[in-house]
Design an enzyme around this catalytic site. Structure first.
Site, PDB file in Angstrom:
ATOM      1  N   ASP A 164     -29.293  -2.903  38.494  1.00 54.37           N
ATOM      2  CA  ASP A 164     -30.565  -2.264  37.470  1.00 54.37           C
ATOM      3  C   ASP A 164     -30.088  -0.458  36.303  1.00 54.37           C
ATOM      4  O   ASP A 164     -29.931  -1.098  35.143  1.00 54.37           O
ATOM      5  CB  ASP A 164     -31.606  -1.735  38.347  1.00 54.37           C
ATOM      6  CG  ASP A 164     -32.308  -2.577  39.348  1.00 54.37           C
ATOM      7  OD1 ASP A 164     -31.683  -3.686  39.290  1.00 54.37           O
ATOM      8  OD2 ASP A 164     -33.624  -1.927  39.564  1.00 54.37           O
TER       9      ASP A 164
ATOM     10  N   GLU B 108     -32.641   0.196  53.021  1.00 51.29           N
ATOM     11  CA  GLU B 108     -32.151   0.038  51.603  1.00 51.29           C
ATOM     12  C   GLU B 108     -31.024  -0.015  50.850  1.00 51.29           C
ATOM     13  O   GLU B 108     -30.211   0.120  50.773  1.00 51.29           O
ATOM     14  CB  GLU B 108     -33.355   0.037  50.244  1.00 51.29           C
ATOM     15  CG  GLU B 108     -33.273  -0.483  49.000  1.00 51.29           C
ATOM     16  CD  GLU B 108     -33.963   0.389  48.132  1.00 51.29           C
ATOM     17  OE1 GLU B 108     -34.922   0.703  48.627  1.00 51.29           O
ATOM     18  OE2 GLU B 108     -34.569  -0.924  47.018  1.00 51.29           O
TER      19      GLU B 108
END
Ligand SMILES: *[C@@H]1O[C@H](CO)[C@@H](O)[C@H](O)[C@H]1NC(C)=O
Ligand SMILES: *[C@@H]1O[C@H](CO)[C@@H](O)[C@H](O)[C@H]1NC(C)=O
Length: 832
Positions: free
Chosen positions: A567, A802
């Site tokens: 990202d 994560e």
């Protein structure tokens, strides 16, 4: 002209002329009748025909262009339409295939009924107390972990509330023609047995709209069972939970158990919780307690529906209590014993033993000297990956440059693991390649099934939508602006990682089933490869570029590259069509190598893949395109400046504050301090490592030495917890990408990239070269750091995360995140 007025002349007369009837016959009075048309009119006629043909062709072509994106590739499906049916695949028909629910069961029928658990702590001062259903970080549970799950026949999960633990056990019993029976045992266990806690369990069964029938059996005011029918399940019966004994009652006390039920209708599966909440009423628990007790209000079926499709049984009791749900398939006629009580316990015990034995056989963790709690942690990581596998059915919303509005992809099933049950309970293309590195070790058939489902989502262009949001339950979790998928946008083709392992094994073992699988996959893989090699290529030959970067956005410090999977990892500050991305080049190099090996083993033309692979792994060319002599690192190249920052927009000049529009957007915008120029993008981090991560750097190249120096440098990527995503020295380290978007791939430690790093170090420490010993040393300490920290954080917080903070090692982001972070199991097992 009406169709009725047009009749073909009988044969034998002039060809291609038509007999006219009625009014039209009068036209024959036209002076140039009998086929002798005025040349002028003839020309007009011809022109009209041509124009019409052109227009029709044009519109057809436009329609064709609009439809390309939703046209499946013309190749037999890997998973045929009946491939998940109970006849073809009974062992995987039922499962915990609703990863978004704390405990949810469904079958692999596209319109499967769903079953599941909601619960609520009663007699609190909250109005009403929170009702748990879908995994939600906001619930603040201490943890929820599948401790054991084999992906097929059983699973044991522990969900930890502050005051109590819920154990959900799921177990199957094969038999009949519809995937057999299954039972669930649900136990509510208080943490402090001296404290009185009253909890309601709501176990439900719901049809997907009106697919099937349900009939409730109510005896003495209690919902005892539900019988039903569904086209893919046949007839079935579900025994709804009962408490055998009120275990919570102390000697001499009257057992406190209350039952209620709800028979209702849900138009869509994502409404179950709301509908249930609307069915609650307040009652008194007993004389001694003033706090409210919420109970269900019986039958409430709207008049205008075919019948009830949502049935819930509420059981409320003081803790502890244990209940069983028993699903029995009508076609299972020679059942010896129902799966309950002692039988359940006995079968579960042997399943757990089998699991433990297989786990050690596959991963050898005890043999490697890991302690029991470390091994249990690894079992949880694997089990959460397997317990997180879902089955979805529906269509993506997609858009190509020929569509003005998004259109629906074809409806299809997807059997896939998910990155994170609360946050990302759906399929993600690039995550799934990593997931299958682990899944294939445990059960290669599950892995083949998953990869087959994904490959079947390929369109005629070779594109696979990268995020799969299928079905109402999945769509309900995603903001609408993120739903639409574009066919110009790729995502790393990570399935080539498990396929690489598969083809390596296949070349050695020559297993016919593996060969057949690869053969079936091959036409799709060829098209898939070609999609990357053509649509993602750069302006300069043999360079590649991620699409989907938007140069027009004003608020992003560095335009996102969502397609790369990384990202906000900094790329060229000004996206252009001639920029080149080193990570994408390496992914395609990997893909070409795997394609060559598969093609060769299948006796297909492999030379072109070999050529492409050689070219893309040629270190001289790689260095020329991507080695930054100034920064001494591999880099992207493009129109770039480092000198940019986010600032509050300046108000328009000469305006009194009161004259400004009230809704003025005051978000910070990007301000460029130095004009960009074409150059290497000198951000150092995961992207710079790709030629190393995917083992493209020559083992003898001094650049490998430089990379080893850089990754072990604490001012760059090295931390005690793993490699951070971007150098601490980078201008982008820890920076927000917009005023509101905190750093994501700009510092934190990500486990998939660290897995690739370990895999690369493992490789370079086993092939001959001057840096072999060095690679070995780095490998050992990196592996130790990663495993120690992920385990430590799991013990400390109850979750696998994560990503991990590069300063403290603390787990961050969504949790549980037992997608690729679960690759810690492979790090422990040293399987790459
Ligand atoms: C599944 O479908 C295929 C055709 O797609 C057929 O050949 C096969 O017999 C079917 N299998 C079963 C068990 O129904
Ligand atoms: C990949 O694309 C290049 C052109 O950019 C082409 O020369 C090469 O043959 C392609 N590789 C394969 C295997 O199709």
């Amino acid at each position: 002209m009406s169709k009725a007025g047009l009749r073909q002349r009988p044969k034998g007369k002039e060809k291609n002329t038509y007999e006219l009837s009625g009014d039209e016959k009068r036209e024959e009075k036209w002076p140039y009748a009998n086929g002798q048309l005025d040349p002028y009119a003839k020309a007009i006629g011809a022109a009209v025909v041509i124009v019409m043909t052109v227009l029709i062709t044009y519109f057809r072509y436009q329609q064709y262009l609009r439809d390309i994106i939703i046209t499946p590739i013309d190749s037999p499906l890997i998973i045929p339409a009946n491939g998940s049916s109970p006849t073809v695949n009974p062992s995987r028909f039922w499962g915990t295939y609703r990863p978004q629910a704390y405990f949810g069961v469904k079958s692999r029928s596209k319109t499967s009924p769903v079953l599941g658990l909601m619960w609520m702590t009663q007699l609190t001062n909250q109005m009403p107390p929170p009702l748990r259903h879908w995994c939600d970080q906001g619930d603040g549970l201490e943890s929820y972990v599948w401790q054991k799950h084999d992906g097929e026949s059983f699973g044991v999960q522990e969900i930890k509330e502050k005051l109590y633990t819920i154990k959900t056990e799921f177990l199957k019993q094969p038999g009949g023609d519809h995937g057999g029976d299954w039972s669930a045992k649900i136990s509510f266990i208080p943490k402090d047995p001296t404290r009185s806690v009253v909890v309601s369990s709501f176990f439900y069964l719901a049809l997907d709209q009106d697919n099937g029938q349900l009939e409730s059996k109510i005896t003495k005011g209690r919902l005892t069972s539900v019988s039903g029918w569904h086209e893919d399940l046949g007839t079935f019966e579900v025994q709804m939970p009962n408490i055998a004994a009120a275990e919570g009652a102390k000697a001499g006390e009257k057992p406190q158990v209350k039952y209620s039920y709800f028979v209702s209708y849900a138009k869509q599966l994502d409404q179950l919780k709301d509908i249930l909440v609307n069915g609650l009423k307040v009652e008194a628990w007993d004389k001694g307690r003033t706090q409210p007790y919420f109970s269900l209000s019986g039958r409430r079926v709207p008049r205008d529906v075919a019948g009830p499709n949502f049935m819930v049984k509420q059981v409320t009791a003081q803790l502890p209590f244990t209940m069983e749900v028993i699903y029995q398939s009508g076609s299972f006629v020679d059942r010896q014993e129902e799966l309950s009580k002692e039988k359940f316990t006995a079968v579960m015990q042997s399943k757990e033993q089998e699991f433990d034995a297989k786990f050690e056989k596959v991963f050898l963790l005890a043999q490697r000297g890991y302690k029991v709690n470390e091994i249990n942690f690894a079992k949880s990581a694997l089990s959460n990956m397997l317990g997180g596998i879902g089955y979805f059915y529906g269509s993506s919303l997609v858009k190509s440059r020929y569509n003005t509005e998004p259109i629906n992809y074809w409806e299809a099933p997807l059997y896939t693991a998910v990155p994170s049950r609360p946050f990302f309970p759906r399929g993600f293309l690039w995550d799934e390649g990593f997931h299958n590195m682990l899944i294939r070790m445990w059960n290669s058939d599950i892995s083949k099934d998953i990869i087959g489902h994904w490959m079947d989502l390929m369109n005629t262009e070779g594109w696979i939508p990268r995020e799969q949001i299928l079905g109402t339950e999945a769509r309900a979790k995603v903001p609408s602006e993120f739903v639409v998928q574009r066919n110009t946008n790729a995502n790393p083709p990570t399935f080539f990682l498990p396929l690489q392992s598969l083809i390596k094994e296949m070349i050695q073992s020559n297993k016919p089933s593996d060969k057949a699988y690869l053969k079936a996959l091959y036409p799709r893989l060829r098209t898939w490869f070609n999609y990357y090699n053509t649509t993602q290529k750069g302006d300069i030959p043999f360079t590649y570029r991620w699409h989907g970067r938007d140069p027009t956005l004003t608020k992003q410090l560095n335009p996102l590259t969502l397609t790369s999977g990384l990202d906000d990892y900094p790329r060229a500050s000004h996206p252009t069509t001639d920029e080149r991305h080193v990570d994408l080049r390496c992914w395609i190099a990997l893909a070409a190598g795997v394609m060559r090996d598969i093609a060769r083993s299948l006796g297909q033309e492999w030379q072109s893949y070999d050529d492409t692979h050689r070219l893309l792994t040629d270190n001289t060319l790689l260095d020329k395109l991507h080695w930054s002599p100034k920064a001494q690192q591999y880099s992207d190249w493009g129109l770039h400046t480092d000198k940019a920052r986010l600032e509050k927009p300046k108000p328009p000049p000469n305006q009194h504050p009161s004259q400004r529009p009230q809704q003025m957007d005051t978000d910070k915008i990007r301000v460029i301090l130095t004009e960009p120029s074409k150059q290497f993008v000198n951000a150092f981090g995961y992207v710079s490592l790709f030629p190393f991560l995917l083992k493209i750097v020559d083992a003898k190249s001094p650049k490998l030495d430089k990379i080893l120096t850089d990754i072990t440098d604490p001012t760059k990527l090295w931390t005690d917890f793993g490699l951070r995503s971007i150098s601490r020295n980078s201008k982008f380290y820890g920076r927000f990408n917009t005023e509101h978007d905190p750093p994501y791939w700009r510092g934190p430690i990500w486990i998939n990239m660290n897995y690739l790093s370990l895999s690369a170090l493992h490789h370079y420490s086993s092939v001959e070269g001057p840096y072999k010993e060095r690679a070995k040393t780095v490998y050992s300490s990196l592996r130790k750091n990663l495993v120690t920290n992920i385990f430590k954080e799991f013990e400390r917080t109850g979750y696998i995360w994560e990503n991990y903070n590069d300063k403290t090692g603390e787990g961050k982001g969504s949790h549980p995140f037992t997608g690729w972070s679960a690759l810690v199991v492979l790090m422990m097992a040293e399987t790459f």
